[in-house]
Design a protein around this motif. Structure first.
Motif, PDB file in Angstrom:
ATOM      1  N   GLU A 107       0.826  -1.203   0.000  1.00 36.26           N
ATOM      2  CA  GLU A 107       0.000   0.000   0.000  1.00 36.26           C
ATOM      3  C   GLU A 107       0.864   1.259   0.000  1.00 36.26           C
ATOM      4  O   GLU A 107       0.599   2.210  -0.744  1.00 36.26           O
ATOM      5  N   ASP A 108       1.918   1.262   0.814  1.00 38.76           N
ATOM      6  CA  ASP A 108       2.780   2.435   0.923  1.00 38.76           C
ATOM      7  C   ASP A 108       3.436   2.771  -0.419  1.00 38.76           C
ATOM      8  O   ASP A 108       3.560   3.937  -0.796  1.00 38.76           O
ATOM      9  N   THR A 109       3.850   1.751  -1.151  1.00 37.75           N
ATOM     10  CA  THR A 109       4.568   1.960  -2.410  1.00 37.75           C
ATOM     11  C   THR A 109       3.640   2.309  -3.559  1.00 37.75           C
ATOM     12  O   THR A 109       3.938   3.208  -4.361  1.00 37.75           O
ATOM     13  N   TYR A 110       2.511   1.618  -3.663  1.00 33.93           N
ATOM     14  CA  TYR A 110       1.684   1.742  -4.864  1.00 33.93           C
ATOM     15  C   TYR A 110       0.407   2.552  -4.690  1.00 33.93           C
ATOM     16  O   TYR A 110      -0.246   2.887  -5.679  1.00 33.93           O
ATOM     17  N   MET A 111       0.045   2.873  -3.431  1.00 27.84           N
ATOM     18  CA  MET A 111      -1.222   3.577  -3.224  1.00 27.84           C
ATOM     19  C   MET A 111      -1.074   4.878  -2.430  1.00 27.84           C
ATOM     20  O   MET A 111      -1.626   5.904  -2.825  1.00 27.84           O
ATOM     21  N   VAL A 112      -0.335   4.843  -1.318  1.00 24.12           N
ATOM     22  CA  VAL A 112      -0.226   6.029  -0.462  1.00 24.12           C
ATOM     23  C   VAL A 112       0.296   7.228  -1.241  1.00 24.12           C
ATOM     24  O   VAL A 112      -0.157   8.367  -1.050  1.00 24.12           O
ATOM     25  N   GLN A 113       1.262   6.962  -2.148  1.00 22.38           N
ATOM     26  CA  GLN A 113       1.851   8.057  -2.932  1.00 22.38           C
ATOM     27  C   GLN A 113       0.887   8.598  -3.990  1.00 22.38           C
ATOM     28  O   GLN A 113       1.203   9.571  -4.681  1.00 22.38           O
ATOM     29  N   GLY A 125      -2.642   9.272  -3.416  1.00 17.11           N
ATOM     30  CA  GLY A 125      -3.908   9.619  -2.778  1.00 17.11           C
ATOM     31  C   GLY A 125      -4.524   8.488  -1.991  1.00 17.11           C
ATOM     32  O   GLY A 125      -5.706   8.557  -1.634  1.00 17.11           O
ATOM     33  N   GLY A 126      -3.765   7.431  -1.729  1.00 22.93           N
ATOM     34  CA  GLY A 126      -4.256   6.346  -0.890  1.00 22.93           C
ATOM     35  C   GLY A 126      -5.152   5.349  -1.586  1.00 22.93           C
ATOM     36  O   GLY A 126      -5.825   4.552  -0.932  1.00 22.93           O
ATOM     37  N   ARG A 127      -5.174   5.378  -2.920  1.00 22.83           N
ATOM     38  CA  ARG A 127      -5.998   4.414  -3.659  1.00 22.83           C
ATOM     39  C   ARG A 127      -5.305   4.043  -4.964  1.00 22.83           C
ATOM     40  O   ARG A 127      -4.340   4.673  -5.389  1.00 22.83           O
ATOM     41  N   LEU A 128      -5.839   3.039  -5.615  1.00 17.98           N
ATOM     42  CA  LEU A 128      -5.310   2.620  -6.903  1.00 17.98           C
ATOM     43  C   LEU A 128      -5.756   3.582  -7.999  1.00 17.98           C
ATOM     44  O   LEU A 128      -6.923   3.976  -8.043  1.00 17.98           O
ATOM     45  N   SER A 129      -4.837   3.959  -8.849  1.00 14.57           N
ATOM     46  CA  SER A 129      -5.168   4.873  -9.940  1.00 14.57           C
ATOM     47  C   SER A 129      -5.913   4.141 -11.046  1.00 14.57           C
ATOM     48  O   SER A 129      -5.692   2.951 -11.292  1.00 14.57           O
ATOM     49  N   ASN A 130      -6.794   4.865 -11.720  1.00 18.01           N
ATOM     50  CA  ASN A 130      -7.522   4.344 -12.868  1.00 18.01           C
ATOM     51  C   ASN A 130      -6.858   4.796 -14.167  1.00 18.01           C
ATOM     52  O   ASN A 130      -5.968   5.654 -14.169  1.00 18.01           O
TER      53      ASN A 130
END
Length: 565
Positions: free
Chosen positions: A196-202, A204-209
């Motif tokens: 989560e820290d590597t791919y989401m927190v940076q 906005g805290g979610r997975l990009s579309n």
């Protein structure tokens, strides 16, 4: 929309209509024209990475400079297929010396992990995820080996575009957004740290579309350290300490010593002559010679009288694949540990013996007796005639699930491809390179470069290579059409990992293979199926020596682009 398109494609296939037809040229399988240019060409699976490579060429860099810059960008923009946590292989045609060079930049297993450990744990197969399948990542050392031998611009300049995109962000493409949204939640569900820290927190805290801006500041920092400190910044010092400590905290064995002692190997590419064209691959621990074995067998048939996509075409191809892959399971492995009989496997005499085993119906074969896994592929060519065929991967999409803290990448799980059965060529040993699926390819004609190409996709890769060669040489397709033509693969048979499934396996065909061919294969006792997304990703550059022009082609099944100037 997708469902309705699939239905249309299925109907077109049933009625034997080639829907993938270029609207200008009328070529039956081309989705677009070839890209043509005189001074240089870049073909990758991501348009922004292609443009980075092209910019390097325009600024006076050579093909190797551009390939490193583009590969670094792909590690950021396509983390579902590659990255600095993985391995790398390359074939280089050097315009100055007018010869081919091969680089094996694959990593080795931890020296402190033994076969006894797996046996004591009761494991019959190395797990796909977690710390145990992690081998030393070889890509960064591969960059510096290529750069040291052929590069011209400083690494700080080559990695700068990827660093800039990692910090400022870039819009996610359709395919990568889809893969990330499918992969990241799965890794998270396994309880792996730092996902989560590597791919989401940076972000906005979610997975990009698709179309949303994606950043990876941790990877930007890693790239900056590599650019300034060289390969030792990755394999020694704080970064190596972070990687090793993290893996050992997770119950793995990769150590600082494993990382510090890693080195790539320059190897001699090997070839067979297919109807006047020399097709080149790298020797094991990769599977490239399987494509050469298949072509050796298939050269014994006259395809001028066999229609593309016909029952006879797919039947002969599938049986040749089965024969080659049985040898792959028995013989292919790290040649520092076993004597792989490469010359014998590629000999005309051996191909003739194996060819005699092919009959009118699907068959099951054994390996001959010899006396004595998602990926990215890219290729670049420059104004001086240098061409590089490069493939790079983490295996199983994003890799092992092991993300070292605040480094911005996931480590590969190539160690899964070892066998745990004692006495086999590819049996696990400490400090050994696992059997590898990723393979670059090259074709020369009369001692001159002709095509630099590759087709990613695990076990499909030798099949894809052979299909491209046949499309170009046997069926007269142009470079783009050769990649867009419908594909098929065969699954089943013995594996280098020690698996021994029963039966003759399954032929899986893509949309565009006529229904009459499917029925014909069934009549020959083949089990036939359908699947999506299993047919790899193709990029290619062809050198037209007569007109002194590069032709570029890119995979229509991916987000990629070929571009030149």
């Amino acid at each position: 929309m997708r469902t309705s398109l699939l239905s249309v494609f299925t109907l077109l296939t049933i009625f034997n209509i080639n829907y993938a037809q270029d609207r200008v040229t009328g070529q039956p399988f081309a989705t677009r024209s070839e890209v043509l240019a005189q001074n240089g060409m870049v073909a990758t699976s991501h348009p922004l990475a292609t443009q980075i490579g092209l910019d390097i060429l325009k600024k006076g860099g050579n093909a190797i400079d551009a390939a490193i810059a583009a590969n670094a960008a792909l590690g950021l923009m396509e983390p579902t297929g590659c990255g600095v946590g993985g391995d790398l292989f390359a074939i280089v045609w050097d315009g100055k010396t007018q010869k081919l060079y091969g680089l094996n930049a694959s990593g080795r297993s931890p020296k402190n992990l033994t076969l006894d450990y797996f046996e004591k744990e009761g494991l019959e197969k190395i797990p796909a995820l977690g710390p145990l399948p992690v081998s030393v990542p070889g890509a960064v050392d591969g960059w510096f080996e290529l750069h040291g031998k052929f590069g011209s611009k400083p690494m700080t300049e080559l990695l700068a575009p990827a660093i800039d995109y990692a910090e400022k962000g870039f819009p996610l493409t359709e395919l990568i957004a889809f893969y990330m949204q499918r992969s990241i939640p799965y890794y998270e569900s396994q309880g792996f740290p730092n996902i989560e820290d590597t791919y989401m927190v940076q972000n906005g805290g979610r997975l990009s579309n698709e179309g949303e801006i994606y950043k990876n500041p941790y990877l930007a920092n890693t790239y900056r350290k590599i650019a300034e400190g060289g390969r030792d910044a990755f394999y020694k010092g704080e970064m190596a300490k972070t990687i090793a400590n993290f893996i050992q905290e997770q119950g793995g064995f990769l150590s600082k010593k494993d990382l510090a002692s890693h080195k790539s190997e320059w190897v001699e590419p090997v070839s067979v002559n297919y109807r006047g064209y020399d097709v080149w691959e790298l020797p094991p621990n990769g599977q490239g010679i399987a494509a050469l074995q298949m072509l050796q067998i298939l050269e014994g048939y006259d395809f001028s009288n066999i229609e593309f996509g016909s029952t006879e075409h797919l039947h002969l191809f599938t049986e040749a694949k089965k024969l080659a892959f049985e040898d792959r399971a028995k013989y292919y492995a790290d040649m520092d540990f076993v004597n792989v009989p490469v010359a014998e496997l590629l000999s005309d005499t051996y191909a003739e013996e194996r060819r005699k085993l092919i009959g009118e119906r699907a068959n099951r074969y054994e390996a001959g007796e010899i006396s004595a896994g998602e990926t990215i592929y890219m290729t670049v060519a420059d104004k001086n005639g240098t061409m590089i065929s490069l493939i790079q991967s983490n295996y199983r999409g994003m890799g092992s699930g092991m993300v070292p803290p605040k480094l911005g990448f996931m480590l590969q799980d190539r160690g899964e491809l070892f066998s745990l059965k004692r006495g086999q060529a590819n049996t696990y040993e400490p400090g050994k390179r696992p059997f590898h699926t990723i393979i670059p390819a090259f074709i020369t004609k009369d001692g001159q470069p002709y095509v630099s190409f590759g087709v990613m996709g695990g076990d499909f890769q030798p099949q894809g290579h052979s299909q491209i060669v046949m499309n170009l040489i046997d069926f007269g397709m142009n470079l783009q059409e050769a990649g867009d033509a419908p594909r098929w693969d065969h699954t089943g048979g013995n594996s280098p990992t020690g698996e021994t499934p029963e039966g003759t396996g399954q032929v899986r065909v893509e949309s565009g293979i006529p229904y009459t061919t499917v029925r014909g294969l069934m009549d020959k006792r083949h089990k036939v199926g359908f699947t999506r997304g299993a047919y790899g990703g193709y990029q290619a550059i062809l050198w037209d020596v007569e007109n002194q022009v590069y032709h570029g082609a890119s995979e229509s099944r991916k987000d990629g682009q070929a571009a030149g100037y």
